[in-house]
Scaffold this active site. Structure first.
Site, PDB file in Angstrom:
ATOM      1  N   LYS A  20      39.637  35.833  43.049  1.00  0.00           N
ATOM      2  CA  LYS A  20      39.604  35.449  41.629  1.00  0.00           C
ATOM      3  C   LYS A  20      40.703  34.427  41.324  1.00  0.00           C
ATOM      4  CE  LYS A  20      37.420  39.765  40.306  1.00  0.00           C
ATOM      5  NZ  LYS A  20      37.513  41.115  39.755  1.00  0.00           N
ATOM      6  N   GLN A  40      41.438  45.363  37.500  1.00  0.00           N
ATOM      7  CA  GLN A  40      40.601  45.581  38.680  1.00  0.00           C
ATOM      8  C   GLN A  40      40.337  47.069  38.863  1.00  0.00           C
ATOM      9  OE1 GLN A  40      39.154  43.106  40.434  1.00  0.00           O
ATOM     10  NE2 GLN A  40      38.119  44.567  41.758  1.00  0.00           N
ATOM     11  N   ASP A  97      35.364  40.777  31.679  1.00  0.00           N
ATOM     12  CA  ASP A  97      34.521  41.591  32.569  1.00  0.00           C
ATOM     13  C   ASP A  97      33.282  42.117  31.844  1.00  0.00           C
ATOM     14  OD1 ASP A  97      35.201  41.890  35.254  1.00  0.00           O
ATOM     15  OD2 ASP A  97      36.851  43.267  34.822  1.00  0.00           O
TER      16      ASP A  97
HETATM   17  N1  GUN Z   1      35.588  46.423  40.777  1.00  0.00           N
HETATM   18  C1  GUN Z   1      34.388  46.111  41.340  1.00  0.00           C
HETATM   19  N2  GUN Z   1      33.788  45.131  40.651  1.00  0.00           N
HETATM   20  C2  GUN Z   1      34.604  44.814  39.627  1.00  0.00           C
HETATM   21  C3  GUN Z   1      34.527  43.854  38.575  1.00  0.00           C
HETATM   22  O1  GUN Z   1      33.557  43.105  38.416  1.00  0.00           O
HETATM   23  N3  GUN Z   1      35.582  43.825  37.726  1.00  0.00           N
HETATM   24  C4  GUN Z   1      36.663  44.670  37.846  1.00  0.00           C
HETATM   25  N4  GUN Z   1      37.622  44.577  36.958  1.00  0.00           N
HETATM   26  N5  GUN Z   1      36.752  45.557  38.815  1.00  0.00           N
HETATM   27  C5  GUN Z   1      35.738  45.637  39.700  1.00  0.00           C
END
Ligand code: GUN
Length: 292
Positions: A52, A96, A119
């Protein structure tokens, strides 16, 4: 059979975003800023967050990474969420997942200002998505919609089977495929307790597999000419790799792909699109596209 190249599509979209950011900044606008909170040292989460940050660089965004050890208290995490909510320079941020067991994940998600929830996990965004209002749509479903659009895959009126009912993928994917303005499909959701899962799959024009079981979808479950989207990313041990593992999809690619009109590979299919959709949401947050 045509392979859907998520890696190339994501690269192209990131270039488009970078061009727009350059334009915004040339006109004196603000550089979009994404912050990420990472708790602990889970290998998968580390990789996602690293990617990211790299994607932010590629798009010309500012990024901040806030790290905590596994034993961080819920209170400290909520304090940090509040600081990011109040920080005018931060356009959007993510926490996350998964979080350690002693932290209430839902409480943390609901503490995020929905206007910065890139998200799309906050109930306000989930609810607005469900009734078709402008909002942040969670990254994996948005990435899949984008792939279907960019490959001109007809979804209107088609039978779509979604395998899996998670809050992050299965549920929002089913909602979006059903809605007139997105998939406009006839949607069936199957999960680990569905008695007629195989039969439903065999009748599907589009299968979106997000069940988290390696090689779950086999050739006998797929209709000739179907479109198959594989969301699976299970780490399976592989001694021939330096990392000691490889990513395995939910679809038995070798036997399923010859029957498909379109199929996504793993890796290089849905995965890169997820991160690029987060970048799209961050750009929208920077432009205050959905919320003032
Ligand atoms: N863990 C697995 N996929 C995601 C996601 O798209 N966003 C976040 N914040 N955590 C995750």
């Amino acid at each position: 059979m045509q392979l859907i190249d998520g890696k190339a599509t994501a690269a192209k979209i990131k270039e488009e975003i970078a061009a727009e950011v350059k334009d915004i900044m040339a006109k004196g606008g603000k550089q979009p800023h994404l912050a990420a909170i990472l708790v602990g040292h889970d290998g998968g989460s580390e990789t996602y967050v690293k990617n990211k940050v790299l994607a932010c660089e590629a798009c010309g965004f500012k990024s901040s990474l806030i790290r905590f050890e596994e034993n961080v208290s819920e209170e400290e995490l909520l304090d940090t969420v509040k600081k990011l909510n109040d920080d005018a320079d931060v356009d959007g941020f993510i926490v996350q997942l998964p979080l350690p067991k002693h932290i209430d994940e839902q409480k943390v998600i609901e503490a995020i200002d929905y206007r910065k929830d890139v998200d799309g996990f906050h109930p306000v965004n989930v609810g607005r998505m469900a009734i078709g209002l402008p909002c942040f749509i969670s990254a994996t479903p948005l990435g899949i919609l984008t792939l279907l659009q960019r490959y001109n895959i007809e979804t209107s009126g088609k039978k779509c089977v979604v395998l899996g009912r998670s809050n992050i993928v299965g549920k929002p994917m089913a909602q979006l495929m059903m809605q007139k303005q997105y998939g406009d499909s006839t949607v069936t959701v199957c999960h680990s307790h569905s008695k007629t899962l195989k039969e439903e799959c065999r009748e599907a024009d589009i299968i979106i597999a997000a069940i988290g079981r390696p090689d779950f979808v086999t050739a006998d479950m797929v209709k000739e000419g179907a479109v198959v989207i594989d969301v699976g990313t299970t780490r399976v041990p592989d001694a021939t790799r330096k990392s000691g593992f490889r990513l395995n999809g939910d679809v038995k690619f070798d036997e399923v792909s010859p029957k498909c009109s379109f199929i996504t590979p793993v890796p290089g299919g849905v995965g890169p699109m997820t991160i690029c959709s987060l970048m799209k949401n961050t750009l929208a947050a920077g432009k205050k596209e959905y919320y003032k």
